[in-house]
Scaffold this active site. Sequence first.
Site, PDB file in Angstrom:
ATOM      1  N   ASP A   8       1.027  -1.210  -0.074  1.00 40.19           N
ATOM      2  CA  ASP A   8      -0.074   0.070  -0.053  1.00 40.19           C
ATOM      3  C   ASP A   8       0.865   1.267   0.134  1.00 40.19           C
ATOM      4  O   ASP A   8       2.014   1.294   0.518  1.00 40.19           O
ATOM      5  CB  ASP A   8      -0.930  -0.156   1.369  1.00 40.19           C
ATOM      6  CG  ASP A   8      -2.092   0.993   1.101  1.00 40.19           C
ATOM      7  OD1 ASP A   8      -2.370   1.622   0.013  1.00 40.19           O
ATOM      8  OD2 ASP A   8      -2.746   1.023   2.151  1.00 40.19           O
ATOM      9  N   ASN A  56     -10.268  -2.257  -6.272  1.00 43.93           N
ATOM     10  CA  ASN A  56      -9.481  -1.387  -6.976  1.00 43.93           C
ATOM     11  C   ASN A  56     -10.045  -1.215  -8.338  1.00 43.93           C
ATOM     12  O   ASN A  56      -9.764  -0.271  -9.255  1.00 43.93           O
ATOM     13  CB  ASN A  56      -8.059  -2.004  -7.086  1.00 43.93           C
ATOM     14  CG  ASN A  56      -7.197  -2.034  -6.057  1.00 43.93           C
ATOM     15  OD1 ASN A  56      -6.352  -2.748  -5.638  1.00 43.93           O
ATOM     16  ND2 ASN A  56      -7.564  -0.887  -5.273  1.00 43.93           N
TER      17      ASN A  56
HETATM   18  C1  FPP Z   1      -1.548   0.023  -3.480  1.00 39.01           C
HETATM   19  O1  FPP Z   1      -1.193   1.488  -3.456  1.00 39.01           O
HETATM   20  C2  FPP Z   1      -0.938  -0.534  -4.464  1.00 39.01           C
HETATM   21  C3  FPP Z   1      -1.949  -0.861  -5.591  1.00 39.01           C
HETATM   22  C4  FPP Z   1      -3.161  -0.792  -5.676  1.00 39.01           C
HETATM   23  C5  FPP Z   1      -1.245  -1.811  -6.877  1.00 39.01           C
HETATM   24  C6  FPP Z   1      -0.195  -2.633  -6.209  1.00 39.01           C
HETATM   25  C7  FPP Z   1       0.745  -2.852  -7.323  1.00 39.01           C
HETATM   26  C8  FPP Z   1       2.201  -2.899  -7.433  1.00 39.01           C
HETATM   27  C9  FPP Z   1       3.084  -2.698  -6.033  1.00 39.01           C
HETATM   28  C10 FPP Z   1       2.660  -2.994  -8.772  1.00 39.01           C
HETATM   29  C11 FPP Z   1       3.520  -4.031  -8.959  1.00 39.01           C
HETATM   30  C12 FPP Z   1       2.885  -5.432  -8.594  1.00 39.01           C
HETATM   31  C13 FPP Z   1       3.339  -6.661  -9.077  1.00 39.01           C
HETATM   32  C14 FPP Z   1       2.990  -7.873  -8.711  1.00 39.01           C
HETATM   33  C15 FPP Z   1       4.048  -6.536 -10.685  1.00 39.01           C
HETATM   34  P1  FPP Z   1      -2.273   2.560  -3.762  1.00 39.01           P
HETATM   35  O2  FPP Z   1      -2.242   2.959  -5.214  1.00 39.01           O
HETATM   36  O3  FPP Z   1      -3.595   2.186  -3.118  1.00 39.01           O
HETATM   37  O4  FPP Z   1      -1.578   3.726  -2.951  1.00 39.01           O
HETATM   38  P2  FPP Z   1      -2.587   5.074  -2.065  1.00 39.01           P
HETATM   39  O5  FPP Z   1      -3.152   4.421  -0.967  1.00 39.01           O
HETATM   40  O6  FPP Z   1      -1.275   5.896  -1.581  1.00 39.01           O
HETATM   41  O7  FPP Z   1      -3.038   5.854  -3.092  1.00 39.01           O
END
Ligand code: FPP
Length: 231
Positions: A8, A56
Amino acid sequence: MHVAFIMDGNGRWAQARGLPRHEGHRRGAAVVKKILRVVEKNGIKYATFFAFSSENFSRPESEINFLMNLFEKFLKKYNKTFCEKEVRFRAIGDLSQLPINLQLAIEKLIQNTACFDKFHLTIALNYGARSEVIYAMRNLLKNKNVDVDNLTWEDFEQYLYTKDLPDPDLIIRTSGEQRLSNFLLLQSAYAELYFTKTYWPDFDEKEFLLAIEDYGIRERRMGKINDKTNN
Ligand code: FPP
């Protein structure tokens, strides 16, 4: 040992630097790669990453498309490495809603690595624990051979997406949120939880080892009485 990660804070990491959110995801993918090296180095047999929740899908289309492309590229890029290092790949979640190219890349990687048992890498994509329970119940109720009156947890867990995986021992969540957000809710019944304020793109080997160290010193009684006090 099975470690699961709730990655996250990619968006906030990017925003704090005046960068577009996708830069956080790009960097997040590089961190997955680094963490996998630490997993290998430390002989951690099972690693699971929560990459995309069912919720998401309500994000802007451009961000969803970016993430789906990123996942596909990641899986294609590491196909060879996973085979060399004997990593068995799995994906959990409702994969049928994912773009067809990504579904095909997942299917291929699952097939190519099905014979391995040295490491187990699982990615949760369009995953939600409550949907998983509904998925399990639907399949269980369709099975006319189920002995409902004698049904046990061991029987039921065979219907979950995680049927071949041990329960997670340790769940690490980055970015300061202290909740599971519908991730492996049943499987984490006895898991240790580790929360850090670090955003996922800044998560590194040092912090991962700290989490493992912290896990090592916590006592896991699994609802039983401490042996020492039970003498
Ligand atoms: C949460 O951060 C993350 C995600 C929704 C996507 C996770 C994906 C990756 C780490 C990319 C790569 C993964 C693989 C397996 C190749 P957020 O966008 O919710 O952050 P925020 O809460 O700060 O908005």
